[in-house]
Design a protein around this motif. Sequence first.
Motif, PDB file in Angstrom:
ATOM      1  N   VAL A  72       0.835  -1.212   0.000  1.00 50.03           N
ATOM      2  CA  VAL A  72       0.000   0.000   0.000  1.00 50.03           C
ATOM      3  C   VAL A  72       0.863   1.253   0.000  1.00 50.03           C
ATOM      4  CG1 VAL A  72      -1.984  -1.126   1.092  1.00 50.03           C
ATOM      5  CG2 VAL A  72      -0.238  -0.054   2.534  1.00 50.03           C
ATOM      6  N   ARG A  73       2.044   1.182   0.577  1.00 50.66           N
ATOM      7  CA  ARG A  73       2.933   2.345   0.514  1.00 50.66           C
ATOM      8  C   ARG A  73       3.393   2.573  -0.910  1.00 50.66           C
ATOM      9  NH1 ARG A  73       8.144   3.274  -0.160  1.00 50.66           N
ATOM     10  NH2 ARG A  73       9.013   5.236   0.639  1.00 50.66           N
ATOM     11  N   ALA A  74       3.773   1.505  -1.601  1.00 49.30           N
ATOM     12  CA  ALA A  74       4.209   1.637  -2.990  1.00 49.30           C
ATOM     13  C   ALA A  74       3.085   2.176  -3.870  1.00 49.30           C
ATOM     14  CB  ALA A  74       4.690   0.287  -3.509  1.00 49.30           C
ATOM     15  N   ALA A  75       1.832   1.831  -3.517  1.00 50.30           N
ATOM     16  CA  ALA A  75       0.680   2.302  -4.286  1.00 50.30           C
ATOM     17  C   ALA A  75       0.296   3.733  -3.940  1.00 50.30           C
ATOM     18  CB  ALA A  75      -0.509   1.373  -4.053  1.00 50.30           C
ATOM     19  N   GLY A  76       0.918   4.302  -2.917  1.00 46.93           N
ATOM     20  CA  GLY A  76       0.667   5.694  -2.563  1.00 46.93           C
ATOM     21  C   GLY A  76      -0.442   5.925  -1.564  1.00 46.93           C
ATOM     22  N   THR A 108       5.249   6.614   4.955  1.00 44.01           N
ATOM     23  CA  THR A 108       6.359   5.747   5.335  1.00 44.01           C
ATOM     24  C   THR A 108       6.396   5.675   6.854  1.00 44.01           C
ATOM     25  OG1 THR A 108       7.661   6.323   3.386  1.00 44.01           O
ATOM     26  CG2 THR A 108       8.855   5.438   5.286  1.00 44.01           C
ATOM     27  N   VAL A 109       6.219   4.487   7.389  1.00 46.32           N
ATOM     28  CA  VAL A 109       6.207   4.305   8.833  1.00 46.32           C
ATOM     29  C   VAL A 109       7.638   4.096   9.313  1.00 46.32           C
ATOM     30  CG1 VAL A 109       5.382   2.891  10.751  1.00 46.32           C
ATOM     31  CG2 VAL A 109       3.885   3.334   8.788  1.00 46.32           C
ATOM     32  N   LEU A 169      18.062  -2.977  11.097  1.00 48.11           N
ATOM     33  CA  LEU A 169      18.143  -3.125   9.644  1.00 48.11           C
ATOM     34  C   LEU A 169      18.050  -1.827   8.849  1.00 48.11           C
ATOM     35  CD1 LEU A 169      15.882  -6.291   9.163  1.00 48.11           C
ATOM     36  CD2 LEU A 169      18.383  -6.181   9.251  1.00 48.11           C
ATOM     37  N   ALA A 170      17.530  -0.760   9.454  1.00 48.62           N
ATOM     38  CA  ALA A 170      17.333   0.485   8.707  1.00 48.62           C
ATOM     39  C   ALA A 170      18.625   0.976   8.069  1.00 48.62           C
ATOM     40  CB  ALA A 170      16.761   1.563   9.636  1.00 48.62           C
ATOM     41  N   GLY A 171      18.567   1.229   6.780  1.00 48.38           N
ATOM     42  CA  GLY A 171      19.742   1.702   6.056  1.00 48.38           C
ATOM     43  C   GLY A 171      20.681   0.597   5.616  1.00 48.38           C
ATOM     44  N   LYS A 172      20.390  -0.652   6.011  1.00 50.71           N
ATOM     45  CA  LYS A 172      21.272  -1.779   5.658  1.00 50.71           C
ATOM     46  C   LYS A 172      20.652  -2.714   4.633  1.00 50.71           C
ATOM     47  CE  LYS A 172      23.361  -1.667  10.256  1.00 50.71           C
ATOM     48  NZ  LYS A 172      23.620  -2.403  11.527  1.00 50.71           N
ATOM     49  N   PRO A 223      11.757   0.763   3.706  1.00 51.25           N
ATOM     50  CA  PRO A 223      11.687   2.236   3.605  1.00 51.25           C
ATOM     51  C   PRO A 223      12.105   2.879   4.928  1.00 51.25           C
ATOM     52  CG  PRO A 223       9.647   1.206   2.817  1.00 51.25           C
ATOM     53  CD  PRO A 223      10.431   0.138   3.526  1.00 51.25           C
ATOM     54  N   THR A 224      12.855   3.974   4.812  1.00 51.68           N
ATOM     55  CA  THR A 224      13.348   4.641   6.012  1.00 51.68           C
ATOM     56  C   THR A 224      12.875   6.079   6.150  1.00 51.68           C
ATOM     57  OG1 THR A 224      15.379   5.221   4.829  1.00 51.68           O
ATOM     58  CG2 THR A 224      15.406   3.196   6.140  1.00 51.68           C
TER      59      THR A 224
END
Length: 261
Positions: A133-137, A141-142, A251-254, A259-260
């Motif tokens: 759903v994020r990719a669909a807009g 971004t959580v 994991l963020a950024g790795k 999504p960050t």
Amino acid sequence: MHAESYELETRLEPRTLRSETLIVLGLSLGASGVSALISFIGSVTRPGALKNQSATLVSSAAPGRPWLDLAWQLFGIASALVPVALVAHLLARERVGMPVMGFDRTQPRRDLLRGTVVAAVIGGIGLAFYLGVRAAGFNLTVVPESLPNVWWKIPVLVLSAVQNAVLEETIVVGYLLRRLGQLGWTPAGALAASAVLRGSYHLYQGLGGFFGNMAMGVVFVLLYRRWGRVGPLVAAHSLIDTVAFVGYALLAGKVGWLPTG
């Protein structure tokens, strides 16, 4: 139910039950639902796509001042649980207490086992749904956490996850379904109310957050009615949020798929 408990419960008039329920929700997740709606309106009226905006769940309360930040984090966790204490008091007044909703330590292993299975299924589906759903807009971004890298970061994230679980499952499932049943609501109506309420206070994340959590709410109500306990739901919710919070921190950024913001 003991005769004494039943006699006390029958003295609680519908007007009292309605007022009590509205007060509990007004002090907790009902108010969060209104806040989330206002936040959502702000997001959709702001220039730019929703996926280019972010919603941070656990953030620093005093940047650059770790001990003060820790104090604020612990205060926030403790104060968020006050409505749960209120519910415990109200149920104790009925002489049934929290065990009436299956929130006790009588079945710890079974609750944890059931909760682990539920978390594994819903957590995986929920992550895939969020990314879609994020990719669909349709979703912001959580960002699960943005705490500084200090020694108390992981413990606070785990405590925050448990706090979310205890607050939501005891009020949105155990307490609300009991009160709506006492007020004469049909099982279908009570299920819908619980699910919509759960979705409402996640609306700040976007439509994906609303519908995804509403679906989760339906599943949790059905499981509660089957098992008669919120214990497994608290365990499941705690595990889902712990994995989300701690997993993001690690994991963020790795990894490229996360999504960050």
